[in-house]
Design a protein around this motif. Structure first.
Motif, short mmCIF file in Angstrom:
data_model
loop_
_atom_site.label_atom_id
_atom_site.label_comp_id
_atom_site.label_asym_id
_atom_site.label_seq_id
_atom_site.Cartn_x
_atom_site.Cartn_y
_atom_site.Cartn_z
N GLU A 61 0.82 -1.22 0.00
CA GLU A 61 0.00 0.00 0.00
C GLU A 61 0.85 1.27 0.00
OE1 GLU A 61 -0.86 -2.63 2.18
OE2 GLU A 61 -2.23 -3.23 0.57
N GLY A 62 2.16 1.10 -0.04
CA GLY A 62 3.05 2.27 -0.06
C GLY A 62 3.40 2.80 1.31
N ASN A 63 3.04 2.05 2.37
CA ASN A 63 3.38 2.45 3.73
C ASN A 63 4.70 1.83 4.16
OD1 ASN A 63 0.82 3.85 4.38
ND2 ASN A 63 -0.06 1.81 4.11
N LEU A 64 5.30 2.42 5.17
CA LEU A 64 6.49 1.83 5.77
C LEU A 64 6.12 0.49 6.40
CD1 LEU A 64 9.49 2.11 6.70
CD2 LEU A 64 8.60 3.18 8.79
N ASP A 65 6.87 -0.54 6.07
CA ASP A 65 6.67 -1.85 6.70
C ASP A 65 7.41 -1.82 8.03
OD1 ASP A 65 6.76 -4.51 7.53
OD2 ASP A 65 6.74 -5.27 5.47
N ARG A 66 6.69 -1.48 9.07
CA ARG A 66 7.32 -1.26 10.37
C ARG A 66 7.96 -2.53 10.93
NH1 ARG A 66 6.08 3.77 11.96
NH2 ARG A 66 4.32 4.77 10.91
N GLY A 67 7.33 -3.66 10.68
CA GLY A 67 7.89 -4.92 11.16
C GLY A 67 9.22 -5.22 10.51
N ALA A 68 9.28 -5.06 9.20
CA ALA A 68 10.53 -5.31 8.47
C ALA A 68 11.62 -4.33 8.89
CB ALA A 68 10.28 -5.21 6.97
N MET A 69 11.21 -3.07 9.07
CA MET A 69 12.17 -2.05 9.47
C MET A 69 12.70 -2.34 10.87
SD MET A 69 13.12 0.96 7.97
CE MET A 69 14.80 0.41 8.24
N ARG A 70 11.80 -2.73 11.76
CA ARG A 70 12.20 -3.04 13.14
C ARG A 70 13.18 -4.22 13.17
NH1 ARG A 70 7.42 -3.21 15.32
NH2 ARG A 70 7.08 -5.37 14.75
N ASN A 71 12.86 -5.27 12.41
CA ASN A 71 13.73 -6.44 12.39
C ASN A 71 15.12 -6.09 11.85
OD1 ASN A 71 11.67 -8.03 13.37
ND2 ASN A 71 11.01 -8.73 11.35
N LEU A 72 15.15 -5.19 10.88
CA LEU A 72 16.43 -4.81 10.28
C LEU A 72 17.29 -3.99 11.25
CD1 LEU A 72 18.29 -4.62 7.77
CD2 LEU A 72 17.06 -2.52 7.17
N VAL A 73 16.71 -2.95 11.81
CA VAL A 73 17.53 -2.02 12.60
C VAL A 73 17.94 -2.59 13.96
CG1 VAL A 73 16.58 0.00 11.44
CG2 VAL A 73 15.53 -0.79 13.57
N PHE A 74 17.13 -3.48 14.52
CA PHE A 74 17.52 -4.04 15.81
C PHE A 74 18.43 -5.25 15.67
CE2 PHE A 74 13.79 -1.57 17.23
CZ PHE A 74 14.44 -0.80 18.17
N ALA A 75 18.64 -5.67 14.43
CA ALA A 75 19.61 -6.75 14.17
C ALA A 75 20.95 -6.18 13.74
CB ALA A 75 19.07 -7.69 13.08
N ASP A 76 20.99 -4.90 13.38
CA ASP A 76 22.21 -4.30 12.83
C ASP A 76 22.29 -2.85 13.28
OD1 ASP A 76 24.23 -3.14 11.27
OD2 ASP A 76 23.80 -4.41 9.55
N ASP A 77 23.22 -2.55 14.16
CA ASP A 77 23.32 -1.21 14.72
C ASP A 77 23.65 -0.16 13.66
OD1 ASP A 77 23.24 0.40 17.18
OD2 ASP A 77 25.35 0.79 16.75
N LYS A 78 24.40 -0.55 12.62
CA LYS A 78 24.73 0.39 11.55
C LYS A 78 23.47 0.81 10.80
CE LYS A 78 29.50 -1.09 10.68
NZ LYS A 78 30.45 -1.67 9.69
N GLN A 79 22.58 -0.13 10.57
CA GLN A 79 21.32 0.19 9.88
C GLN A 79 20.44 1.07 10.77
OE1 GLN A 79 20.89 -0.59 6.77
NE2 GLN A 79 22.74 -1.86 6.65
N LYS A 80 20.47 0.81 12.07
CA LYS A 80 19.71 1.62 13.02
C LYS A 80 20.19 3.07 12.97
CE LYS A 80 18.65 1.75 17.99
NZ LYS A 80 19.60 2.79 18.46
N LYS A 81 21.49 3.26 12.94
CA LYS A 81 22.05 4.62 12.89
C LYS A 81 21.68 5.33 11.59
CE LYS A 81 25.95 4.40 16.11
NZ LYS A 81 25.42 3.32 16.92
N LYS A 82 21.59 4.58 10.49
CA LYS A 82 21.19 5.17 9.21
C LYS A 82 19.75 5.69 9.29
CE LYS A 82 24.08 2.38 6.10
NZ LYS A 82 24.04 1.36 5.00
N LEU A 83 18.88 4.89 9.90
CA LEU A 83 17.48 5.31 10.03
C LEU A 83 17.38 6.53 10.92
CD1 LEU A 83 14.47 4.79 9.51
CD2 LEU A 83 14.47 3.30 11.53
N GLU A 84 18.12 6.52 12.03
CA GLU A 84 18.09 7.66 12.94
C GLU A 84 18.62 8.93 12.27
OE1 GLU A 84 18.68 5.11 17.11
OE2 GLU A 84 20.39 6.12 16.17
N ALA A 85 19.61 8.77 11.40
CA ALA A 85 20.17 9.93 10.70
C ALA A 85 19.14 10.57 9.77
CB ALA A 85 21.41 9.52 9.91
N ILE A 86 18.19 9.78 9.30
CA ILE A 86 17.13 10.31 8.43
C ILE A 86 16.06 11.01 9.27
CG2 ILE A 86 15.25 9.68 6.85
CD1 ILE A 86 17.04 7.33 5.91
N LEU A 87 15.64 10.37 10.36
CA LEU A 87 14.46 10.84 11.09
C LEU A 87 14.76 11.81 12.22
CD1 LEU A 87 12.32 7.57 11.30
CD2 LEU A 87 11.98 9.54 9.80
#
Length: 210
Positions: A61-87
């Motif tokens: 539907e064009g929405n953020l897949d929060r579950g997929a995003m959560r699984n990604l960022v809490f499994a990889d701190d570098k990815q978490k920092k990338k998301l935080e740098a955006i938001l």
């Protein structure tokens, strides 16, 4: 205006406490709600997320897949920092502008990652909502239907309970019933009204002396 930073670990009861302050007529600025607005379909931040992490983070539907995003960022701190740098910069700027639009003795700025994001410099005092980790886990299980390993990963990614509590100006114990919680909020409401009055008097005296 006195700015109170409200924070606490996941499942500690920040939303409940913020609602109790709202019932006292206190304006609430919620960082999570601001962040959600920034990732609505069509928003530049969501486009940036898709470019950074791939279209797999966007659902049909064009929405953020929060579950997929959560699984990604809490499994990889570098990815978490990338998301935080955006938001985080977007949320920070919006908090600043939102405070400027408010009137009243004080406001509550609810930021789950207040210290982790460095946004504690936006507030005058820090109010931490605290409860045992076992209680956090049970509340999040019931609210979000997340597994215990996922909840523990989220807790581990946040500032420790001991460190967060040590940096609090005020602490709310949320391992209690609703009436006791409401009583704590009323006492703090009176405290913040008093502190805001003192702050106003200091500002007035400074202006007069200048």
């Amino acid at each position: 205006m006195l700015r109170i930073g409200l924070t606490g670990g996941i499942g500690s009861g920040k939303t409940t406490v913020a609602s109790l302050f709202s019932e006292q007529g206190v304006p609430i600025i919620d960082a999570d709600e601001l962040a959600k607005a920034f990732v609505e379909p069509g928003q530049p931040a969501l486009v940036k997320i898709a470019q950074t992490f791939g279209e797999a983070m966007i659902d049909a539907e064009g929405n953020l897949d929060r579950g997929a995003m959560r699984n990604l960022v809490f499994a990889d701190d570098k990815q978490k920092k990338k998301l935080e740098a955006i938001l985080h910069p977007l949320v920070r700027d919006r908090i600043v502008s939102a405070v400027e639009e408010l009137t009243g003795p004080y406001c509550i700025i609810c930021v789950p990652l207040l210290f982790e994001s460095g946004m504690d410099d936006l507030v005058d005092r820090v109010l931490v909502v605290d409860c045992p980790v076992t209680m956090q886990i049970e509340r999040v299980k019931k609210r979000n239907q997340l597994s215990e390993p996922v909840i523990l990963a989220i807790i581990a990614a946040q500032l420790s309970r001991e460190s967060r509590n040590a940096r609090a100006d005020e602490l709310i114990d949320n391992a209690c019933d609703n009436s006791q919680l409401a009583e704590q909020v009323k006492k703090l409401h009176n405290l913040y009204l008093s502190l805001s009055l003192k702050q106003d008097n200091v500002v007035s005296e400074y202006r007069y002396s200048v």
